[in-house]
Design a protein around this motif. Structure first.
Motif, PDB file in Angstrom:
ATOM      1  N   ASP A 162      33.680   3.247 -30.016  1.00  0.00           N
ATOM      2  CA  ASP A 162      34.869   4.029 -29.654  1.00  0.00           C
ATOM      3  C   ASP A 162      34.624   5.517 -29.863  1.00  0.00           C
ATOM      4  N   ALA A 166      34.758   8.398 -27.068  1.00  0.00           N
ATOM      5  CA  ALA A 166      35.625   9.568 -27.240  1.00  0.00           C
ATOM      6  C   ALA A 166      34.818  10.858 -27.105  1.00  0.00           C
ATOM      7  N   ARG A 169      34.150  11.390 -23.434  1.00  0.00           N
ATOM      8  CA  ARG A 169      35.349  11.876 -22.735  1.00  0.00           C
ATOM      9  C   ARG A 169      35.618  13.339 -23.055  1.00  0.00           C
TER      10      ARG A 169
END
Length: 200
Positions: A162, A166, A169
């Protein structure tokens, strides 16, 4: 687990100085239990009479369930039915030692004064029954903590993935922002009149 709790105190019976303490995990919550309480909380995975753990599923025709709790005993371990019970019902009723005797204990709660050889070094006399109970409780605790470690590892891997997503992104968002700024500058450079009007 309460950090202020006595490290030797059982979380269930609150015995402050049990002979042995086992750490187990229940839905991610770590608890310390004495041998007796640990076995009581997992009574469905071992025979309450011989204290042998069930490896896998117990065959239906080889076990008999307590009428009051999930305990399952080997038919060879359960007491033979009375002649009246055998004639009145085709199903043998069974009450495990824990349910039939409120004072029953799989393992001594507190330290027992040592009286020579045959002790565990902590003062608790270990007869064969107590030794088997201790082994069973230890195996249950090992399985519990192994499963907990696997779950924590899986959760850690998920958090790492994750975090990487992140980061990607955020990098993409920063790249898009830079593209917007560059396009805006190019637009202003190609149309100086628009820039002058905006400065007024």
């Amino acid at each position: 687990m309460n950090p202020e709790q006595n490290r030797r105190q059982c979380a269930v019976c609150e015995e402050s100085e049990p002979s042995f303490i086992h750490t187990v995990s229940n839905s991610g919550v770590f608890r310390r239990l004495c041998t007796d309480c640990l076995l009581r909380e997992h009574r469905e995975i071992f025979c309450p009479v011989c204290v042998d753990l069930f490896n896998g599923c117990l065959p239906p025709d080889d076990g008999i369930t307590c009428v009051n709790c999930p305990s399952i005993a080997h038919r060879s371990c359960s007491p033979p039915p009375s002649s009246f019970a055998a004639s009145s019902s085709s199903v043998t009723s069974f009450t495990c030692p824990t349910c039939s005797d409120p004072n029953f204990s799989f393992f001594p709660k507190s330290h027992v004064p040592s009286s020579g050889n045959g002790t565990d070094g902590s003062g608790t006399l270990l007869d064969e029954k107590s030794a088997k109970a201790l082994v069973a409780a230890s195996k249950i605790a090992v399985v519990s903590m192994t499963d907990a470690a696997a779950m924590l590892k899986e959760e850690a891997v998920k958090k790492i993935l994750d975090a990487k997503m992140a980061k990607m992104r955020a990098k993409d968002a920063l790249g898009n922002l830079q593209d917007i700024v560059l396009r805006q500058k190019d637009s202003e450079n190609s149309n100086p009149n628009k820039r002058k009007n905006s400065d007024r």
